[in-house]
Design a protein around this motif. Structure first.
Motif, PDB file in Angstrom:
ATOM      1  N   SER A 125      47.973  62.503 -15.066  1.00 19.88           N
ATOM      2  CA  SER A 125      46.900  63.281 -14.443  1.00 19.88           C
ATOM      3  C   SER A 125      45.546  63.060 -15.114  1.00 19.88           C
ATOM      4  O   SER A 125      44.512  63.493 -14.588  1.00 19.88           O
ATOM      5  CB  SER A 125      47.242  64.776 -14.495  1.00 19.88           C
ATOM      6  OG  SER A 125      47.486  65.188 -15.838  1.00 19.88           O
ATOM      7  N   ARG A 128      43.289  69.357 -14.474  1.00 23.48           N
ATOM      8  CA  ARG A 128      44.054  68.416 -13.647  1.00 23.48           C
ATOM      9  C   ARG A 128      45.524  68.377 -14.069  1.00 23.48           C
ATOM     10  O   ARG A 128      46.420  68.277 -13.217  1.00 23.48           O
ATOM     11  CB  ARG A 128      43.434  67.014 -13.738  1.00 23.48           C
ATOM     12  CG  ARG A 128      42.143  66.860 -12.949  1.00 23.48           C
ATOM     13  CD  ARG A 128      41.439  65.560 -13.270  1.00 23.48           C
ATOM     14  NE  ARG A 128      42.273  64.380 -13.127  1.00 23.48           N
ATOM     15  CZ  ARG A 128      41.976  63.333 -12.332  1.00 23.48           C
ATOM     16  NH1 ARG A 128      40.875  63.356 -11.600  1.00 23.48           N
ATOM     17  NH2 ARG A 128      42.767  62.288 -12.271  1.00 23.48           N
ATOM     18  N   HIS A 158      48.392  69.233 -11.498  1.00 22.99           N
ATOM     19  CA  HIS A 158      49.317  68.150 -11.168  1.00 22.99           C
ATOM     20  C   HIS A 158      50.748  68.471 -11.554  1.00 22.99           C
ATOM     21  O   HIS A 158      51.694  68.151 -10.829  1.00 22.99           O
ATOM     22  CB  HIS A 158      48.860  66.860 -11.858  1.00 22.99           C
ATOM     23  CG  HIS A 158      49.665  65.651 -11.491  1.00 22.99           C
ATOM     24  ND1 HIS A 158      50.741  65.232 -12.230  1.00 22.99           N
ATOM     25  CD2 HIS A 158      49.545  64.776 -10.453  1.00 22.99           C
ATOM     26  CE1 HIS A 158      51.258  64.144 -11.673  1.00 22.99           C
ATOM     27  NE2 HIS A 158      50.551  63.849 -10.603  1.00 22.99           N
ATOM     28  N   CYS A 166      50.513  67.926  -5.854  1.00 20.77           N
ATOM     29  CA  CYS A 166      50.255  68.698  -7.067  1.00 20.77           C
ATOM     30  C   CYS A 166      51.206  69.885  -7.112  1.00 20.77           C
ATOM     31  O   CYS A 166      51.209  70.731  -6.205  1.00 20.77           O
ATOM     32  CB  CYS A 166      48.798  69.183  -7.088  1.00 20.77           C
ATOM     33  SG  CYS A 166      47.611  67.881  -7.466  1.00 20.77           S
ATOM     34  N   SER A 172      43.312  69.519  -6.236  1.00 24.50           N
ATOM     35  CA  SER A 172      44.273  68.511  -5.779  1.00 24.50           C
ATOM     36  C   SER A 172      43.576  67.432  -4.960  1.00 24.50           C
ATOM     37  O   SER A 172      43.914  66.248  -5.064  1.00 24.50           O
ATOM     38  CB  SER A 172      45.381  69.179  -4.958  1.00 24.50           C
ATOM     39  OG  SER A 172      44.896  69.659  -3.711  1.00 24.50           O
TER      40      SER A 172
END
Length: 292
Positions: free
Chosen positions: A32, A71, A75, A256, A277
């Protein structure tokens, strides 16, 4: 019926931007994480100042590390306290996430990346057509009873995200409601948001769940709604014209893990995770485009 709407360029103020970010010493080791090419795409859109407006101490954490931590959570779907130790403290990351969700930063970053993604695909900056759909997701125990509901058709107790996308699948509007809100109830609010945030849109495609008064309501706003019904005698899954675009976007969002189930106490935080996402999708796409 309560909605939380996130929309186009006019929805939120533009934060003050700077390209002078603190350097990062953290190794990029997770799928990610932003690559150098991705960070070059997103860095000019990330504010460098402290997330609070009261001033306080000077930032000590690189913004790239903050972005990568958010992130990672989106993720991989972990809880905030389970962020790996090589990221900044989870309290700091959550503080940025909450502030950026409410002050318009996430909306601004997402929409500017969408403009770039449309340009890279040879499209005009302002879309003229949209496709709408919804998706119900189960809610965790952290979601209050007052903001969840039961979708009898899907047999899901949770929330529902209603989205509008352009013709290449880029997200235009996301609205979060209780799962008990039916599409024909949510349709007018979604069309209003599409028209408010993307004023050049005059055509929208939807499935039969939006049948009813939506067509007349949209016409009064200057938008033509075309219902794309299932094929006569259709059994099982079939790729339908236009509808496949929004269904593909819902699939992108569900890559995600944080979006597969709703863990957010506040609806606006779930909307922000949906946007993150799509930010991941767009930064990767733009990085490949710039590389070539």
């Amino acid at each position: 019926m309560t909605f939380y709407l996130v929309g186009g360029a006019g929805a939120c103020p533009t934060p003050t931007m700077s390209t002078e970010h603190l350097p990062t010493l953290r190794a990029r080791r997770y799928p990610s994480d932003t690559t150098d090419a991705e960070w070059q795409v997103i860095a000019p859109l990330i504010p460098t100042g402290h997330p609070t407006r009261r001033g306080g101490r000077r930032p000590v954490h690189a913004r790239r590390d903050i972005v990568d931590a958010i992130r990672y959570l989106a993720h991989n779907g972990c809880v905030w306290r389970a962020l790996p130790a090589d990221f900044p403290p989870w309290q700091t990351v959550y503080d940025y996430h909450a502030r950026w969700s409410t002050d318009g930063t996430v909306n601004h970053v997402h929409n500017r990346l969408r403009d770039q993604a449309r340009a890279a695909a040879g499209k005009d900056r302002e879309p003229t057509a949209a496709i709408i759909d919804s998706q119900s997701v189960r809610a965790a125990e952290t979601v209050a009873r007052a903001s969840r509901g039961y979708d009898a058709g899907k047999k899901i107790n949770g929330r529902k995200r209603h989205i509008a996308v352009d013709t290449i699948g880029m997200l235009l509007v996301v609205a979060v409601s209780a799962a008990s809100v039916q599409d024909r109830q949510a349709g007018p609010a979604l069309i209003w948001a599409v028209r408010m945030f993307c004023r050049h849109i005059t055509m929208t495609w939807a499935d039969s769940g939006y049948s009813g008064t939506l067509t007349d309501y949209a016409a009064r706003l200057g938008v033509t709604v075309q219902i794309v019904a299932k094929l006569a005698g259709q059994i099982g899954f079939q790729v339908l014209p236009r509808r496949w675009v929004v269904e593909r976007t819902l699939s992108w969002i569900s890559r995600c893990r944080r979006t597969v189930r709703d863990y957010e106490r506040r609806a606006e935080h779930h909307a922000a995770i949906v946007q993150w996402s799509m930010i991941i999708v767009m930064t990767r796409r733009l990085a490949r485009h710039h590389h070539t």
